[in-house]
Scaffold this motif. Sequence first.
Motif, short mmCIF file in Angstrom:
data_model
loop_
_atom_site.label_atom_id
_atom_site.label_comp_id
_atom_site.label_asym_id
_atom_site.label_seq_id
_atom_site.Cartn_x
_atom_site.Cartn_y
_atom_site.Cartn_z
N ALA A 186 56.42 27.12 60.65
CA ALA A 186 55.79 28.69 60.40
C ALA A 186 54.68 29.19 61.18
CB ALA A 186 55.40 28.84 59.01
N SER A 187 54.56 30.31 61.38
CA SER A 187 53.15 30.81 62.27
C SER A 187 52.29 31.15 61.27
CB SER A 187 53.91 31.93 63.08
OG SER A 187 54.32 33.13 62.32
N ARG A 188 52.71 31.60 60.02
CA ARG A 188 51.34 31.99 59.17
C ARG A 188 51.73 31.51 57.62
NH1 ARG A 188 52.82 36.69 56.46
NH2 ARG A 188 54.65 37.94 57.40
N VAL A 189 50.85 31.53 56.85
CA VAL A 189 51.05 31.22 55.48
C VAL A 189 50.08 31.98 54.49
CG1 VAL A 189 51.08 29.28 53.66
CG2 VAL A 189 51.34 28.75 56.11
N GLN A 190 50.83 32.40 53.37
CA GLN A 190 49.94 33.05 52.25
C GLN A 190 49.98 32.31 51.00
OE1 GLN A 190 52.37 36.57 51.55
NE2 GLN A 190 51.50 37.68 53.44
N VAL A 191 48.78 32.08 50.63
CA VAL A 191 48.40 31.30 49.45
C VAL A 191 47.93 32.53 48.37
CG1 VAL A 191 47.15 29.36 48.25
CG2 VAL A 191 48.00 29.09 50.64
N GLU A 192 48.52 32.53 47.07
CA GLU A 192 47.92 33.45 46.04
C GLU A 192 47.75 32.81 44.89
OE1 GLU A 192 49.21 37.76 44.61
OE2 GLU A 192 50.59 36.89 45.50
N LEU A 193 46.55 33.05 44.28
CA LEU A 193 46.58 32.53 42.81
C LEU A 193 45.96 33.79 42.10
CD1 LEU A 193 46.03 30.08 40.84
CD2 LEU A 193 43.51 30.29 41.61
N ARG A 194 46.96 34.27 41.08
CA ARG A 194 46.66 35.43 40.23
C ARG A 194 46.89 34.91 38.81
NH1 ARG A 194 51.86 36.39 42.69
NH2 ARG A 194 53.63 36.64 41.01
N SER A 195 46.69 35.88 37.87
CA SER A 195 46.91 35.76 36.50
C SER A 195 47.62 36.75 35.91
CB SER A 195 45.49 35.48 35.81
OG SER A 195 44.86 36.53 36.07
N THR A 196 48.47 36.53 34.85
CA THR A 196 49.01 37.53 34.19
C THR A 196 48.68 37.40 32.71
OG1 THR A 196 50.72 36.17 33.46
CG2 THR A 196 51.08 37.48 35.43
N PRO A 197 48.65 38.15 31.66
CA PRO A 197 48.44 37.94 30.40
C PRO A 197 48.81 36.65 29.75
CG PRO A 197 49.19 40.45 30.58
CD PRO A 197 49.61 39.57 31.86
N GLU A 198 49.92 36.03 30.12
CA GLU A 198 50.32 34.81 29.58
C GLU A 198 50.27 33.63 30.28
OE1 GLU A 198 52.44 37.34 29.88
OE2 GLU A 198 52.34 38.24 27.90
N CYS A 199 49.90 33.72 31.64
CA CYS A 199 49.96 32.60 32.47
C CYS A 199 49.03 32.69 33.82
CB CYS A 199 51.53 32.00 32.86
SG CYS A 199 52.13 33.31 33.79
N ILE A 210 47.64 26.76 61.78
CA ILE A 210 48.38 27.62 61.24
C ILE A 210 47.54 28.71 60.41
CG2 ILE A 210 50.49 28.32 59.86
CD1 ILE A 210 51.68 25.49 60.42
N PRO A 211 47.47 29.98 60.60
CA PRO A 211 46.80 30.86 59.82
C PRO A 211 46.92 31.04 58.43
CG PRO A 211 47.34 32.09 61.94
CD PRO A 211 47.96 30.79 61.68
N VAL A 212 46.02 30.80 57.69
CA VAL A 212 46.23 30.75 56.01
C VAL A 212 45.56 31.96 55.35
CG1 VAL A 212 46.29 29.59 53.84
CG2 VAL A 212 46.77 28.34 56.10
N GLN A 213 46.26 33.03 54.80
CA GLN A 213 45.60 33.97 54.04
C GLN A 213 45.75 33.57 52.59
OE1 GLN A 213 47.64 37.62 54.24
NE2 GLN A 213 46.48 38.73 52.80
N PHE A 214 44.27 33.33 52.15
CA PHE A 214 44.00 33.00 50.62
C PHE A 214 43.68 34.29 49.85
CE2 PHE A 214 41.03 31.47 47.48
CZ PHE A 214 42.03 31.07 46.47
N THR A 215 44.28 34.58 48.59
CA THR A 215 44.30 35.99 47.87
C THR A 215 44.13 35.28 46.41
OG1 THR A 215 45.75 37.10 49.12
CG2 THR A 215 45.25 38.04 47.05
N LEU A 216 42.99 35.57 45.85
CA LEU A 216 42.44 35.22 44.60
C LEU A 216 42.47 36.62 43.75
CD1 LEU A 216 41.44 32.87 42.67
CD2 LEU A 216 39.23 33.63 43.33
N GLU A 217 43.30 36.57 42.70
CA GLU A 217 43.34 37.50 41.74
C GLU A 217 43.43 37.10 40.18
OE1 GLU A 217 46.54 40.22 42.48
OE2 GLU A 217 45.65 40.80 44.48
#
Length: 423
Positions: free
Chosen positions: A340-353, A301-308
């Motif tokens: 599922a046919s695809r997955v999105q994994v995202e790690l991001r930050s906000t000013p508090e968390c 299963i394709p996984v799209q990883f996003t790091l912000e």
Amino acid sequence: MLGCRLGSLTCKTQEGENTDDRRLVQRAGLALPAAVLVLGLVSPPREGLTPGYVASYSLLLVAVALVDQTAPGATAPRWRRLAWLLVEIVLCSLVVRTQGTLIRPALIYLLPVGRAILLFGERSGLLASLLVWMAYGINILPGAWPANLGDFPNYFSFFLAPYAVAVILSLAIVRQERVRQHTQDLYDELRVAHRELQALHQEVRAAAVAQERNRLAREIHDSLAHYLTVANVQLEAAEKLGVERAAQGLEHVRRARRLTLDCLQDVRRSVAALRAATLEELALDRALQRLCSEFSESAGIPVQFTLELDDAITLAPEQAQALYRSAQEGLTNVHRHARASRVQVELRSTPECAVLVVQDDGVGPPPANGHPTASSGYGLLGLHERVALLDGQLLFGPAPGGGSCLHVSLPTQRKRTPVAGST
């Protein structure tokens, strides 16, 4: 056990001290009449040692001694204590009147003086002891009225010193009893506090054991269960390929073997974390990248990883591990249930968390209120406990465009920027 021993020892000690005080007072109640009897026989009245004088004088002193031995306790009704005191004062007055010299036999009045303070306490006892002066004045009055009224100061000055000694000794006994009672109260409070502390210790110990068991359960599920699930998928794929496609089946077996080795390493890290004083800091971005790659390779299963993730954000080792386990659990659930046919994994930050999102385009979860329950499986339930311990929030439900979405947020702190010129 220590509190019980202290309490038992204190009770025994105080009972012994109370017994000694009572024996001292009882002996004084016998010794003083005996001493006054000797003084009355050595210095008889003008008539001499007549049989009637010796008999009456001796009987009165015996009566005083017997009455003194039957003194009521300090907790007896007030009227009873006062009546008993009046009876003893009357008997002492008869002793002084029978002897007639008004000096040596007056020492018998020291018995009701001490008893008044012991029975009524300091202030009330001092007031009650003044009845002795009235009785002694009645003894003096027949011989002094009306020509020798100047004898009153002489007799009273003689009696003042013994009276003061009796008062001081009685007050010392009363105050010692008060201090002893205060000490007993303190030991009682200490014993109660010790029992409460023992009960609290047992509760804290039970809570700590339960918390540690839950943590171990989460660790086992988040590490072993994930690897074993993926390894099982590889072995199932190898089994379905059969002999005709042995090369591809062997590749699946190799992947399963590699996953079991990773599982073994994870177990070793978990054991090391249990033994270590602090958690080892994780390289979260690389660990998530590797996790997504392995999942995509093994599950197909394709996984799209996003790091912000902002570099100024500081993640504690426990937070990094919680985010990694969240991604791991999210991908495991996608493989098991989402179709599922695809997955999105995202790690991001906000000013508090810091925020981790795992979203797929599969069939989506069953309707729920957004919070994991026992029906959601032990994985999401344990993950929710892990996040809650870090003051974070976990939401799991349908994604806006279809499929499911796992949303985890943890509060973070920003790194301090060094001030220019500071050392």
